[in-house]
Scaffold this motif. Structure first.
Motif, mmCIF file in Angstrom:
data_model
loop_
_atom_site.group_PDB
_atom_site.id
_atom_site.type_symbol
_atom_site.label_atom_id
_atom_site.label_comp_id
_atom_site.label_asym_id
_atom_site.label_seq_id
_atom_site.Cartn_x
_atom_site.Cartn_y
_atom_site.Cartn_z
ATOM 1 N N LEU A 119 21.502 -16.667 9.434
ATOM 2 C CA LEU A 119 21.699 -15.767 8.289
ATOM 3 C C LEU A 119 23.055 -16.007 7.634
ATOM 4 N N ALA A 120 24.095 -16.140 8.460
ATOM 5 C CA ALA A 120 25.440 -16.358 7.925
ATOM 6 C C ALA A 120 25.531 -17.702 7.196
ATOM 7 N N LEU A 121 24.898 -18.706 7.738
ATOM 8 C CA LEU A 121 24.916 -20.025 7.095
ATOM 9 C C LEU A 121 24.195 -19.977 5.747
ATOM 10 N N GLY A 122 23.094 -19.236 5.696
ATOM 11 C CA GLY A 122 22.404 -19.054 4.422
ATOM 12 C C GLY A 122 23.284 -18.361 3.396
ATOM 13 N N TRP A 123 23.998 -17.326 3.832
ATOM 14 C CA TRP A 123 24.936 -16.597 2.967
ATOM 15 C C TRP A 123 26.049 -17.536 2.488
ATOM 16 N N ALA A 124 26.552 -18.349 3.390
ATOM 17 C CA ALA A 124 27.615 -19.296 3.048
ATOM 18 C C ALA A 124 27.135 -20.300 2.012
ATOM 19 N N ARG A 125 25.959 -20.851 2.219
ATOM 20 C CA ARG A 125 25.391 -21.820 1.277
ATOM 21 C C ARG A 125 25.188 -21.185 -0.093
ATOM 22 N N LEU A 126 24.656 -19.954 -0.095
ATOM 23 C CA LEU A 126 24.410 -19.223 -1.334
ATOM 24 C C LEU A 126 25.699 -19.017 -2.131
ATOM 25 N N VAL A 132 30.823 -23.160 13.386
ATOM 26 C CA VAL A 132 30.708 -23.574 11.990
ATOM 27 C C VAL A 132 31.767 -22.884 11.142
ATOM 28 N N GLU A 133 32.499 -23.677 10.374
ATOM 29 C CA GLU A 133 33.465 -23.140 9.422
ATOM 30 C C GLU A 133 32.851 -23.198 8.032
ATOM 31 N N ALA A 134 32.803 -22.040 7.357
ATOM 32 C CA ALA A 134 32.300 -21.945 5.988
ATOM 33 C C ALA A 134 33.484 -21.563 5.108
ATOM 34 N N GLY A 142 38.710 -13.114 6.783
ATOM 35 C CA GLY A 142 37.559 -13.913 7.171
ATOM 36 C C GLY A 142 36.677 -13.096 8.089
ATOM 37 N N THR A 143 35.442 -13.506 8.215
ATOM 38 C CA THR A 143 34.478 -12.789 9.052
ATOM 39 C C THR A 143 33.657 -13.795 9.834
ATOM 40 N N THR A 144 33.486 -13.547 11.112
ATOM 41 C CA THR A 144 32.603 -14.377 11.913
ATOM 42 C C THR A 144 31.305 -13.631 12.136
ATOM 43 N N ALA A 147 25.921 -21.145 21.083
ATOM 44 C CA ALA A 147 25.220 -21.545 19.858
ATOM 45 C C ALA A 147 23.769 -21.070 19.878
ATOM 46 N N TRP A 148 23.095 -21.209 21.012
ATOM 47 C CA TRP A 148 21.708 -20.767 21.140
ATOM 48 C C TRP A 148 21.605 -19.252 21.021
ATOM 49 N N ARG A 149 22.463 -18.543 21.737
ATOM 50 C CA ARG A 149 22.425 -17.065 21.747
ATOM 51 C C ARG A 149 22.729 -16.496 20.357
ATOM 52 N N ASN A 150 23.622 -17.144 19.626
ATOM 53 C CA ASN A 150 24.029 -16.657 18.304
ATOM 54 C C ASN A 150 23.177 -17.209 17.165
ATOM 55 N N LEU A 151 22.186 -18.017 17.475
ATOM 56 C CA LEU A 151 21.435 -18.732 16.440
ATOM 57 C C LEU A 151 20.853 -17.843 15.339
#
Length: 139
Positions: A30-37, A50-52, A64-66, A21-25
């Motif tokens: 960015l991905a979480l922002g894209w998901a929220r958007l 995190v599942e979006a 799907g894309t991780t 989680a720390w290394r991928n933060l």
């Protein structure tokens, strides 16, 4: 109805989940922002993956894309696919975001973007990712 009881997680496993989680933060943020958007339903697992879900078509690749620790997808969820995508998050953490994306892209070019030939998809588990494995003759 009570919540399902999960098996205890070993200390080394938990340490890896925290490190991942720390290394991928940065990529995950960015991905979480894209998901929220894009109106995704966000679920954070106990393993910090995190599942979006519910992303519109065209906002993620294939089924799907991780990106980092965030799995962007429409409705093709499930435990097996999640397991496959967590392995991609492991790949991000082990290689680093930029090297992983470069190597994945190069591998996709070399393999004509055929998942059953892509080393990263194979390492993540073809069956878990919903891909058919035609066997070693086509690898």
């Amino acid at each position: 109805m009570s919540a399902p009881v999960s098996a205890p997680v070993s200390a080394p496993r938990r340490a890896w989940e925290l490190y991942r989680a720390w290394r991928n933060l940065p990529a995950s943020a960015l991905a979480l922002g894209w998901a929220r958007l894009n109106g995704a339903r966000i679920t954070v697992g106990a393993d910090l993956f995190v599942e979006a879900a519910g992303m519109p078509r065209g906002t993620y690749g294939r089924g799907g894309t991780t990106v980092g620790n965030v799995w962007l997808f429409g409705e093709l969820g499930g435990e097996r696919r999640r397991r496959h995508e967590v392995r991609h998050a492991d790949q991000y953490a082990l290689l680093g975001t930029v090297p992983f994306l470069a190597l994945y892209g190069l591998n996709a070019l070399v393999t004509r973007n055929l998942p059953h030939r892509n080393v990263f998809e194979r390492w993540a588990g073809l069956a878990d990712g919903g891909y058919a494995d035609p066997g070693p003759a086509l690898v």
